[in-house]
Write an enzyme that holds these catalytic residues in place. Sequence first.
Site, PDB file in Angstrom:
ATOM      1  N   LYS A 291       0.679   9.775  -5.803  1.00  0.00           N
ATOM      2  CA  LYS A 291      -0.627   9.144  -5.600  1.00  0.00           C
ATOM      3  C   LYS A 291      -1.755  10.126  -5.906  1.00  0.00           C
ATOM      4  O   LYS A 291      -1.659  11.321  -5.612  1.00  0.00           O
ATOM      5  CB  LYS A 291      -0.708   8.664  -4.144  1.00  0.00           C
ATOM      6  CG  LYS A 291      -2.044   8.119  -3.687  1.00  0.00           C
ATOM      7  CD  LYS A 291      -1.951   7.705  -2.229  1.00  0.00           C
ATOM      8  CE  LYS A 291      -3.279   7.236  -1.660  1.00  0.00           C
ATOM      9  NZ  LYS A 291      -3.153   6.813  -0.246  1.00  0.00           N
TER      10      LYS A 291
ATOM     11  N   HIS B  45     -11.307  -2.549   1.735  1.00  0.00           N
ATOM     12  CA  HIS B  45     -11.491  -1.175   1.251  1.00  0.00           C
ATOM     13  C   HIS B  45     -12.350  -1.056  -0.006  1.00  0.00           C
ATOM     14  O   HIS B  45     -12.204  -0.113  -0.778  1.00  0.00           O
ATOM     15  CB  HIS B  45     -10.123  -0.506   1.010  1.00  0.00           C
ATOM     16  CG  HIS B  45     -10.194   0.998   1.085  1.00  0.00           C
ATOM     17  ND1 HIS B  45      -9.239   1.825   0.528  1.00  0.00           N
ATOM     18  CD2 HIS B  45     -11.108   1.823   1.648  1.00  0.00           C
ATOM     19  CE1 HIS B  45      -9.543   3.075   0.747  1.00  0.00           C
ATOM     20  NE2 HIS B  45     -10.679   3.107   1.432  1.00  0.00           N
TER      21      HIS B  45
ATOM     22  N   HIS C 179       1.755   2.293   4.021  1.00  0.00           N
ATOM     23  CA  HIS C 179       0.778   3.376   4.174  1.00  0.00           C
ATOM     24  C   HIS C 179       0.898   4.022   5.563  1.00  0.00           C
ATOM     25  O   HIS C 179       1.181   3.343   6.543  1.00  0.00           O
ATOM     26  CB  HIS C 179      -0.624   2.778   3.988  1.00  0.00           C
ATOM     27  CG  HIS C 179      -1.734   3.759   3.857  1.00  0.00           C
ATOM     28  ND1 HIS C 179      -2.173   4.551   4.892  1.00  0.00           N
ATOM     29  CD2 HIS C 179      -2.537   4.053   2.799  1.00  0.00           C
ATOM     30  CE1 HIS C 179      -3.191   5.291   4.493  1.00  0.00           C
ATOM     31  NE2 HIS C 179      -3.431   5.014   3.211  1.00  0.00           N
TER      32      HIS C 179
ATOM     33  N   CYS D 241      -6.185   4.045  -3.438  1.00  0.00           N
ATOM     34  CA  CYS D 241      -6.526   2.756  -2.833  1.00  0.00           C
ATOM     35  C   CYS D 241      -7.798   2.091  -3.348  1.00  0.00           C
ATOM     36  O   CYS D 241      -7.737   1.032  -3.968  1.00  0.00           O
ATOM     37  CB  CYS D 241      -6.635   2.928  -1.317  1.00  0.00           C
ATOM     38  SG  CYS D 241      -5.132   3.564  -0.528  1.00  0.00           S
TER      39      CYS D 241
ATOM     40  N   ARG E 125      -8.278  -1.223  -5.848  1.00  0.00           N
ATOM     41  CA  ARG E 125      -8.713  -2.522  -5.343  1.00  0.00           C
ATOM     42  C   ARG E 125      -9.978  -2.999  -6.053  1.00  0.00           C
ATOM     43  O   ARG E 125     -10.171  -4.203  -6.270  1.00  0.00           O
ATOM     44  CB  ARG E 125      -8.899  -2.450  -3.833  1.00  0.00           C
ATOM     45  CG  ARG E 125      -7.572  -2.359  -3.122  1.00  0.00           C
ATOM     46  CD  ARG E 125      -7.654  -1.756  -1.715  1.00  0.00           C
ATOM     47  NE  ARG E 125      -6.391  -1.133  -1.411  1.00  0.00           N
ATOM     48  CZ  ARG E 125      -5.299  -1.786  -0.976  1.00  0.00           C
ATOM     49  NH1 ARG E 125      -5.368  -3.081  -0.751  1.00  0.00           N
ATOM     50  NH2 ARG E 125      -4.170  -1.154  -0.762  1.00  0.00           N
TER      51      ARG E 125
ATOM     52  N   ASP F  57      -0.482  -0.663  -4.825  1.00  0.00           N
ATOM     53  CA  ASP F  57      -1.786  -0.134  -5.242  1.00  0.00           C
ATOM     54  C   ASP F  57      -1.713   1.240  -5.889  1.00  0.00           C
ATOM     55  O   ASP F  57      -2.646   1.654  -6.571  1.00  0.00           O
ATOM     56  CB  ASP F  57      -2.771  -0.120  -4.067  1.00  0.00           C
ATOM     57  CG  ASP F  57      -2.394   0.871  -2.971  1.00  0.00           C
ATOM     58  OD1 ASP F  57      -1.215   1.295  -2.902  1.00  0.00           O
ATOM     59  OD2 ASP F  57      -3.276   1.216  -2.158  1.00  0.00           O
ATOM     60  N   ASN F  58      -0.641   1.969  -5.687  1.00  0.00           N
ATOM     61  CA  ASN F  58      -0.455   3.275  -6.320  1.00  0.00           C
ATOM     62  C   ASN F  58       0.955   3.751  -6.010  1.00  0.00           C
ATOM     63  O   ASN F  58       1.710   3.078  -5.308  1.00  0.00           O
ATOM     64  CB  ASN F  58      -1.485   4.306  -5.837  1.00  0.00           C
ATOM     65  CG  ASN F  58      -1.745   4.298  -4.342  1.00  0.00           C
ATOM     66  OD1 ASN F  58      -2.821   3.893  -3.908  1.00  0.00           O
ATOM     67  ND2 ASN F  58      -0.777   4.716  -3.549  1.00  0.00           N
TER      68      ASN F  58
ATOM     69  N   ASP G 168       0.826  -1.202   0.000  1.00  0.00           N
ATOM     70  CA  ASP G 168       0.000   0.000   0.000  1.00  0.00           C
ATOM     71  C   ASP G 168       0.865   1.259   0.000  1.00  0.00           C
ATOM     72  O   ASP G 168       1.649   1.478   0.924  1.00  0.00           O
ATOM     73  CB  ASP G 168      -0.891  -0.026   1.247  1.00  0.00           C
ATOM     74  CG  ASP G 168      -2.118   0.841   1.103  1.00  0.00           C
ATOM     75  OD1 ASP G 168      -2.096   1.788   0.315  1.00  0.00           O
ATOM     76  OD2 ASP G 168      -3.108   0.565   1.804  1.00  0.00           O
ATOM     77  N   ASP G 169       0.730   2.087  -1.035  1.00  0.00           N
ATOM     78  CA  ASP G 169       1.459   3.359  -1.155  1.00  0.00           C
ATOM     79  C   ASP G 169       2.965   3.176  -1.337  1.00  0.00           C
ATOM     80  O   ASP G 169       3.742   4.087  -1.020  1.00  0.00           O
ATOM     81  CB  ASP G 169       1.200   4.259   0.055  1.00  0.00           C
ATOM     82  CG  ASP G 169      -0.192   4.868   0.058  1.00  0.00           C
ATOM     83  OD1 ASP G 169      -1.025   4.455  -0.775  1.00  0.00           O
ATOM     84  OD2 ASP G 169      -0.461   5.741   0.902  1.00  0.00           O
TER      85      ASP G 169
ATOM     86  N   LYS H 246      -6.044  -5.850   3.845  1.00  0.00           N
ATOM     87  CA  LYS H 246      -6.930  -4.698   3.632  1.00  0.00           C
ATOM     88  C   LYS H 246      -7.986  -5.004   2.562  1.00  0.00           C
ATOM     89  O   LYS H 246      -7.665  -5.550   1.509  1.00  0.00           O
ATOM     90  CB  LYS H 246      -6.074  -3.499   3.213  1.00  0.00           C
ATOM     91  CG  LYS H 246      -6.835  -2.232   2.843  1.00  0.00           C
ATOM     92  CD  LYS H 246      -5.849  -1.109   2.569  1.00  0.00           C
ATOM     93  CE  LYS H 246      -6.513   0.128   2.010  1.00  0.00           C
ATOM     94  NZ  LYS H 246      -5.557   1.239   1.803  1.00  0.00           N
TER      95      LYS H 246
END
Length: 548
Positions: A375, A134, A222, A75, A79, A328-329, A37-38, A132
Site C-alpha cells: 500500500k 473518506h 483494515h 484509501c 475512493r 481499495d489498495n 479495505d486494505d 466508509k
Amino acid sequence: MKISTFFVSALLGLSPTFAQKKAVADQRPNIILVMVDDLGYSDIGAYGSEIKTPNIDQLATEGIRFREFYNNSICAPTRASLITGQYPHKAGVGYFNVNLGLPAYQGYLNKESLTFGEVLRGAGYSTLLSGKWHVGNDSLAWPNQRGFDHFYGFINGASNYFDLGKYGEGPKVELIEDNKRINLPADKYLTDEITDHAISFIEEQSKTPKPFFLYLAYNAPHWPLQAHEADIAKYKGKYSIGWDSLRNERIERQKAIGIADPNQALAQRDQDVTPWENVPYDEKLLWERKMEIYAAMVDRVDQNIGKLREKLKALKKEDNTLIIFISDNGAQGGYAGASPRRPQRNTGPAGSAGSYVYQDQPWAYVSNTPHASYKNNMHEGGISAPFIAWFPKQIKAGAIVKGTGHLIDLAPTFYDFAKATYPATSRGVNINPLPGKSLVAVLTGKVQEVDRGGEPIFWERAGNRAVRKGKWKIVSTYPAYKWELYDLETDRGETTDIASNRTDIVNELSADYEKWAERTGVVDYDKIKPATPIGAPAPRPNRRPPTF
C-alpha cells in the site's frame, strides 16, 4: 400472447408516453459495488487464498475475473477516483482527505467532479451507501450532500469494529446515518452493521419501481484487527507454516487457477521480512494470532456478502443485479508502532475491542502475492487488486481475462449499464469529462482487455509515480525521482529494471506523465509535503517481538 403497450406503440409509429418510457427504464439492472479495505491481491479464494470466501468465490466462478485491475494505492485517493470517475487530483483529493492549500489537494470532492450517486440519482436510480466515505470530513461534503439517498457508516479513514466502552477505557464508535450522528451499539460488530443497514435500505427501496445503486464500502480488513472469536477460531493453527511457505502455496494455487501466468516472473522475496524459520517460537504464536484475526475479518465480509445475496433472492432482485467486488489498495506494509496518528492502545486481548494490532509487513507480503511492495507504493503490490464482476444476464461464467482496468473505468461502466447521461454542466458548473473507458465490452466477452486507444494510465501520490502504457510500466518511489521500467507481459513481478536499455520507452512515457500532470493539477510533492506525511509505513523494528 400479451404484448406491451410500449411495443404496440412502437409498431404503430406512435410516441410512447412518459409512463411507458419509465416502465421500460425501470428494467435497467440494479448495481452493487462492494469495496473492501486494505485487502491484498491474493486474500480471497478466487485469487489463491486459503481464507474461506465461498460467497465471493461463487461470484467469481459464475462471473468474470481480471488479472489486472488497478487502484490508486491508498484509501482516500482511491475512493475519489472510484466515486467520481476522475483521477484523484482532478477530483480534489490528490493527497488525502486533508487540505494542502491547492485545488487538486483540497481534501474533499470538488463540484466539477460529479459522484456516481449524483449521476445515477439523476438517471432515476435510488442511491444507497453503507460503510466508509473518506473523501470529505465537512458535513457539506458528506454522502447525503453528494447524491446519496441514504447513508450509514463513518466519514473518516478508519474505525473500530466493536464498541470500545465495553472493554474498559475508550470512546464510542462514532457513525453517521443520513446526516445524524450515532454510535455503534455495544453488542454489534461494524462489518455486520454495515451489511444490515444496506439490506434495510434495499428492503425500503424495493417498495419503489426504481432500480437501485448500492455502494457497499466495508472497512475490513483494515486495522485495527478485531474480529468475532468464533471466526478467529476457524483459523487456529492455520498459519503455523509461516509466511514463506504460505506465499508459495498461494502462488501455486494462482497458477492452477489461471490468475497467475506460469511464465510470468514473480516478485523477489522481501528482504525486510525475517525468514519464518528464524522467528523465535514464542513470537511465532503471536504472529500466527495476527493472521488468524485478519483471516477472520475477511471471512466475516464473505459471510455478509452471502447474507446480502440471500436478501436479493428473497426480494427477487438477484437476477437483474450487477455485482462488482474490488479492494481499495494492496495490503499495508511496515510494522505497527506508536505515533501521534496511530497510538498504541492494546487494553484487551488481540482481536478484541481493546486491541490495536496490525497485519504488519510479513503477512502483507503474503497478501500481495505474487506482486512486489505494498500500500502507498506504485509497484504492483500497492496498486493491484482483485476484480470480480457477476451479472448472469450478460457476463459469461468463469472467465479470467487480462482486463487491465482502473478505478476510473467503473463510473462510465455503471453509466453504460444504467443508460445514464453524464452531463457537461451541472448547476452552472462545467463538469470534468470522464477519462476512463467503459468495461462493458470486456465484461460481456467481446474483448479480453480495455481498449484505451493508446492512452496510458497514470498515478501520483505523495511523490510516488507510475505510468502504464500497453505492456510497459515506468515507476518511481519518493524521494528518488529516477524512473524504473518494466515489461509487464513477462515481468509483472517487477524483478528486472530495463530503463537503461530502453531509454526511448522511458522518455516516451515520462513525457506522457508530464503532460498528464500539468492538465490534472499535479504538483511536485516537495512543494506541498505536509509536516506529518500520511500513509508512510512504519520502519521495521530492530529485533523486537510483535506488538500485542
